[in-house]
Every structure is written in structure tokens, then in C-alpha cells.
Enzyme design. Structure first.
Site, short mmCIF file in Angstrom:
data_model
loop_
_atom_site.label_atom_id
_atom_site.label_comp_id
_atom_site.label_asym_id
_atom_site.label_seq_id
_atom_site.Cartn_x
_atom_site.Cartn_y
_atom_site.Cartn_z
N SER A 8 0.83 -1.20 0.00
CA SER A 8 0.00 0.00 0.00
C SER A 8 0.86 1.25 0.00
O SER A 8 1.68 1.45 0.91
CB SER A 8 -0.90 0.02 1.23
OG SER A 8 -1.51 1.28 1.38
N HIS A 33 -1.60 -1.46 -4.05
CA HIS A 33 -2.82 -1.00 -3.38
C HIS A 33 -2.76 0.52 -3.23
O HIS A 33 -1.82 1.05 -2.64
CB HIS A 33 -2.94 -1.67 -2.01
CG HIS A 33 -4.26 -1.46 -1.35
ND1 HIS A 33 -5.38 -2.18 -1.66
CD2 HIS A 33 -4.64 -0.58 -0.38
CE1 HIS A 33 -6.39 -1.79 -0.92
NE2 HIS A 33 -5.98 -0.81 -0.13
N ASP A 35 -4.77 3.71 -1.83
CA ASP A 35 -5.83 4.17 -0.95
C ASP A 35 -6.24 5.60 -1.31
O ASP A 35 -5.41 6.51 -1.30
CB ASP A 35 -5.38 4.13 0.51
CG ASP A 35 -5.34 2.72 1.06
OD1 ASP A 35 -6.36 2.01 0.92
OD2 ASP A 35 -4.31 2.32 1.64
N MET A 37 -8.66 8.62 -0.08
CA MET A 37 -9.41 9.06 1.10
C MET A 37 -9.86 10.51 0.93
O MET A 37 -9.09 11.34 0.43
CB MET A 37 -8.55 8.91 2.35
CG MET A 37 -8.07 7.48 2.58
SD MET A 37 -7.16 7.24 4.12
CE MET A 37 -5.64 8.11 3.75
N HIS A 66 -8.57 1.56 -3.93
CA HIS A 66 -9.48 1.39 -2.79
C HIS A 66 -10.10 2.74 -2.45
O HIS A 66 -9.43 3.61 -1.90
CB HIS A 66 -8.68 0.82 -1.61
CG HIS A 66 -9.45 0.65 -0.35
ND1 HIS A 66 -8.83 0.45 0.87
CD2 HIS A 66 -10.79 0.65 -0.10
CE1 HIS A 66 -9.74 0.34 1.80
NE2 HIS A 66 -10.94 0.46 1.25
N MET A 68 -12.01 4.97 -0.34
CA MET A 68 -12.57 5.23 1.00
C MET A 68 -13.18 6.62 0.97
O MET A 68 -12.72 7.55 1.63
CB MET A 68 -11.47 5.12 2.06
CG MET A 68 -10.98 3.70 2.26
SD MET A 68 -9.73 3.57 3.57
CE MET A 68 -8.27 3.99 2.63
N MET A 137 -11.62 -5.14 6.04
CA MET A 137 -10.70 -4.29 6.79
C MET A 137 -10.38 -4.95 8.12
O MET A 137 -11.27 -5.38 8.86
CB MET A 137 -11.32 -2.92 7.03
CG MET A 137 -11.59 -2.10 5.78
SD MET A 137 -10.09 -1.74 4.82
CE MET A 137 -9.12 -0.80 6.02
N GLY A 142 -8.61 4.54 7.32
CA GLY A 142 -8.29 5.96 7.34
C GLY A 142 -6.88 6.31 7.73
O GLY A 142 -6.40 7.39 7.43
N PHE A 143 -6.17 5.40 8.41
CA PHE A 143 -4.80 5.68 8.84
C PHE A 143 -3.94 4.45 8.64
O PHE A 143 -4.38 3.32 8.89
CB PHE A 143 -4.75 6.08 10.32
CG PHE A 143 -5.47 7.36 10.64
CD1 PHE A 143 -4.82 8.58 10.52
CD2 PHE A 143 -6.79 7.35 11.05
CE1 PHE A 143 -5.48 9.76 10.80
CE2 PHE A 143 -7.47 8.52 11.33
CZ PHE A 143 -6.81 9.73 11.21
N GLY A 144 -2.69 4.67 8.24
CA GLY A 144 -1.74 3.57 8.14
C GLY A 144 -1.12 3.28 9.50
O GLY A 144 -1.19 4.07 10.43
N GLY A 145 -0.50 2.10 9.60
CA GLY A 145 0.27 1.76 10.80
C GLY A 145 -0.55 1.35 11.99
O GLY A 145 -0.04 1.32 13.12
N ASP A 175 -6.84 -5.91 4.77
CA ASP A 175 -6.09 -4.65 4.80
C ASP A 175 -6.07 -4.11 6.22
O ASP A 175 -7.11 -3.81 6.79
CB ASP A 175 -6.76 -3.65 3.86
CG ASP A 175 -6.05 -2.30 3.79
OD1 ASP A 175 -5.00 -2.14 4.44
OD2 ASP A 175 -6.54 -1.41 3.09
N GLY A 176 -4.85 -4.00 6.77
CA GLY A 176 -4.68 -3.38 8.07
C GLY A 176 -3.84 -4.20 9.02
O GLY A 176 -4.21 -5.32 9.38
N GLY A 177 -2.69 -3.66 9.41
CA GLY A 177 -1.84 -4.31 10.40
C GLY A 177 -1.19 -5.60 9.93
O GLY A 177 -0.86 -6.47 10.75
N GLY A 197 1.28 -2.09 4.26
CA GLY A 197 1.77 -0.74 4.05
C GLY A 197 3.03 -0.45 4.83
O GLY A 197 4.15 -0.56 4.31
#
Length: 221
Positions: A8, A33, A35, A37, A66, A68, A137, A142-145, A175-177, A197
Site C-alpha cells: 500500500s 494497493h 488508498d 481518502m 481502494h 474510501m 478491513m 483511514g490511517f496507516g500503521g 487490509d490493516g496491520g 503498508g
């Protein structure tokens, strides 16, 4: 297609975005990927079709866009024209998900639908046959990391079972973590495409990081 990692760009260095994308492409990435937003559906604001178009000129990767954003139907044609290969919209962002699915398909590109962690799978039941991908998700968007939410793992397992009966060609993306540890968990649960990401682009060696995550995921297949 076996399990793949979709790095990402949300966590990439935007001052040298083309170089960052080339780096992971040279390392064997198949999908990127992207994102998008809008500051309304999610708190952050990221990029628009112009950046996608610029990246399309320098990359042959499959572009996984993606959205969002609220009212995604207003922007789908722009992102398709910019070079998207897959467009994913959030079921929570529209009252007319079936119309949007048909809009995307009419442009000759793949279609995905995304669910936030707290959104039930039931909302997908009458559209699953129309989809190329479902994005679950594993963080709040809305936020990376962010930290991976293990509560979503049973949802991945359940969706995998449903798709085997209804639409076995539809891929499950998460997607996420995602890192080497969580890649094993989601792969075991049935995920096909893992968005990573910060674990890739914030690593000292992004190419090695991507390969390590992919290796960990494949160990569970």
C-alpha cells in the site's frame, strides 16, 4: 493466482513515489494497493486520479484502487480512465451498491466491495456473485500503521466458506496491520490478497520485508 502481497502506497515516501513503486515491482510485487481518502468517509485525505495516472505511466503492476470516499459513483470513471485495474468501494459509503458494481463492470475493470471491521457479512449476500474481490478491513479505515484486529479472523473464515459455495473465483483481500505474524493468521483463515503498508515501506529493506511477509503467508497455505 496464489496468495499475493499488495503493498500500500499510503505508507510510501511520496517525495519519491515512483522510485518506491519501482522498488517493490522489481522485488516481484504483482499488485499495488492505492488508498483514496476524502476526509469525509474517513478522517484523512490522500490522493486523486492525477497521482494514479502518473503512476500508471511508470508501472505495469495491477492497480488496486481502494475508494474510501463518500459518493464513490462520482469518481469511478475518473479512476478507471487514470489506470485502475480494480476499483473497490465501501458498502457503508453508498445506498446503491448494486448500481455502482454495474457501473464499474461496464468500464471493463474488476470490482471489489469493502467492509469495515464492524460491518456484517450479511450485507454482501445478494451481490457476491457479481464481485471479483471482497476487502475485509482488519483495522478501522483511514490511517496507516494501525494494530491488526484479530476479531476479524472469524469473518475471513466465514466468508471463505460462503465464497466456495457461491463464487469461488472471488478473492478475499485483507487490509490493516499486516506483517509476518498476522500474514500467517489471515492466510490460515482463507485470505488471498494481503495489503501491507508500513510493514513494507517503513522497513529498512522494503523488498526483503515484502518477500518475508509473502513467505510467511505461503507457509500457511
Amino acid at each position: 493466482m496464489g496468495i499475493i502481497i499488495a503493498p500500500s502506497i499510503l505508507s510510501a515516501d511520496f517525495a519519491k513515489l515512483g522510485e518506491e513503486v519501482k522498488l517493490i515491482e522489481d522485488a516481484g510485487a504483482e499488485m499495488l494497493h492505492i488508498d483514496i481518502m476524502d476526509g469525509h468517509f474517513v478522517p484523512n485525505i490522500s490522493i486523486g486520479p492525477g497521482v494514479v495516472k502518473s503512476l500508471r505511466r511508470v508501472s505495469k503492476l495491477e492497480f488496486d484502487v481502494h475508494l474510501m470516499i463518500e459518493n464513490p459513483e462520482r469518481y469511478i470513471e475518473e479512476f478507471a480512465a487514470a489506470g485502475a485495474d480494480i476499483i473497490t468501494v465501501h458498502i457503508e459509503a453508498t445506498k446503491h451498491i448494486y448500481l455502482i458494481i454495474q457501473q464499474i463492470k461496464s468500464l471493463g475493470i474488476k470490482v471489489g466491495v469493502s467492509l469495515n471491521p464492524g460491518t456484517p457479512l450479511d450485507l454482501l449476500i445478494y451481490i457476491l456473485q457479481e464481485l471479483d474481490m471482497v476487502l475485509l478491513m482488519t483495522v478501522n479505515p483511514g490511517f496507516g500503521g494501525q494494530k491488526f484486529m484479530p476479531e476479524v479472523l472469524p469473518k475471513i473464515v466465514a466468508l471463505s466458506g460462503i465464497l466456495k459455495e457461491i463464487n469461488p473465483d472471488c478473492k478475499i483481500q485483507v487490509d490493516g496491520g499486516i506483517n509476518t505474524d498476522t500474514a500467517r493468521l489471515v492466510s490460515r483463515a482463507g485470505a488471498d490478497i494481503l495489503v501491507a503498508g508500513a510493514a513494507v515501506f517503513a522497513a529498512p529493506d522494503p523488498q526483503k520485508a515484502m518477500k518475508d511477509i509473502l513467505r510467511a503467508a505461503k507457509e500457511e497455505q
